[in-house]
Design a protein around this motif. Structure first.
Motif, PDB file in Angstrom:
ATOM      1  N   GLY A   1       0.798  -1.218   0.000  1.00  0.00           N
ATOM      2  CA  GLY A   1       0.000   0.000   0.000  1.00  0.00           C
ATOM      3  C   GLY A   1       0.827   1.262   0.000  1.00  0.00           C
TER       4      GLY A   1
ATOM      5  N   PRO B   1      -1.754  -5.124   3.509  1.00  0.00           N
ATOM      6  CA  PRO B   1      -3.165  -5.167   3.110  1.00  0.00           C
ATOM      7  C   PRO B   1      -3.435  -6.286   2.097  1.00  0.00           C
ATOM      8  CG  PRO B   1      -2.244  -2.958   2.841  1.00  0.00           C
ATOM      9  CD  PRO B   1      -1.114  -3.847   3.207  1.00  0.00           C
ATOM     10  N   HIS B   2      -2.524  -6.425   1.154  1.00  0.00           N
ATOM     11  CA  HIS B   2      -2.670  -7.450   0.127  1.00  0.00           C
ATOM     12  C   HIS B   2      -2.698  -8.844   0.755  1.00  0.00           C
ATOM     13  CE1 HIS B   2      -2.287  -9.052  -3.960  1.00  0.00           C
ATOM     14  NE2 HIS B   2      -1.519  -9.973  -3.419  1.00  0.00           N
TER      15      HIS B   2
END
Length: 219
Positions: free
Chosen positions: A153, A209-210
DNA sequence: CTCCGGAACT
DNA sequence: AGTTCCGGAG
């Protein structure tokens, strides 16, 4: 941009010590040019081939028949282009700088320009040579670094120089710092943050986040 | 056998 | 978009 959590975690889990061992600056330059679009294992074979024929020196590279250079670098792929580029690089250093040591002692900005004027040396390869062969504080921004930062991110600007500036500002300035960060990016990129990521065992899972998205998706 | 990933550059 | 590509995985 705060790289501290990332850096700490990677240092604990992977570590980036003793990276890019090479027998002298010319071997680093050669490796940097050969490793484009291939695996490091192939480059090691090519460098071994060059050494066996006693071509791992400027005079040898500059004067060897192209055909011989092609045989040596064949395992790295795109061997015709790469053989030509190696020879051009050697001749450039000899003709424009006189010797390897004069080349290496050229002032940083001029040295970078000289590298960039060589065919087969773009921004990333130039910086990897400056950082690992010459020992100047230029951070290398490679595809691993971009991919990792994007998934975290913190996508980097497309413009290379802008991306480099952003990362250099976020890191302690210095050759050792930049070498370690780059090594950590490469190791993470090779082991976990691949084009098809292996998120479950990734040491950055909870920071990413991924990765969190992937875990939720897999239950 | 095909497909893809690989320390990118021109 | 091509590099007058290679090696390992599937």
């Amino acid at each position: 941009m705060d790289l501290e959590p990332l850096h700490t975690r990677l240092t604990q889990s992977i570590g980036g010590h003793d990276w890019w061992r090479a027998d002298g600056p010319l071997e680093v330059i050669t490796g940097a040019m050969l490793t484009q679009q291939t695996t490091w294992g192939s480059v090691e074979v090519a460098i071994r081939n060059l050494k066996e024929r006693e071509l791992m020196n400027l005079e040898g590279l500059a004067s060897a028949p192209l055909k011989v250079l092609e045989e040596c670098v064949r395992p790295t792929g795109f061997y015709r282009v790469k053989a030509t580029r190696l020879q051009t690089m050697a001749r450039h250093i000899l003709h424009r700088h006189g010797s390897l040591s004069e080349f290496l002692s050229t002032e940083g900005t001029r040295l970078r320009q000289s590298l960039l004027s060589m065919s087969g040396v773009g921004l990333e390869t130039a910086d990897s040579i400056l950082l690992y062969a010459v020992g100047l504080p230029f951070l290398v921004v490679d595809t691993y670094t971009r991919r990792i930062m994007e998934r975290l991110g913190m996508a980097l600007p497309r413009d290379y120089e802008e991306a480099r500036r952003r990362l250099e500002e976020a890191l302690p300035r210095g050759v050792e710092s930049y070498r370690e960060f780059h090594a950590l990016m490469v190791e993470l990129g090779k082991q976990y943050c691949r084009p098809r990521p292996r998120c479950a065992p990734c040491p950055l899972l909870d920071l990413c986040p991924h990765g969190m998205k992937v875990v939720r998706g897999n239950g």
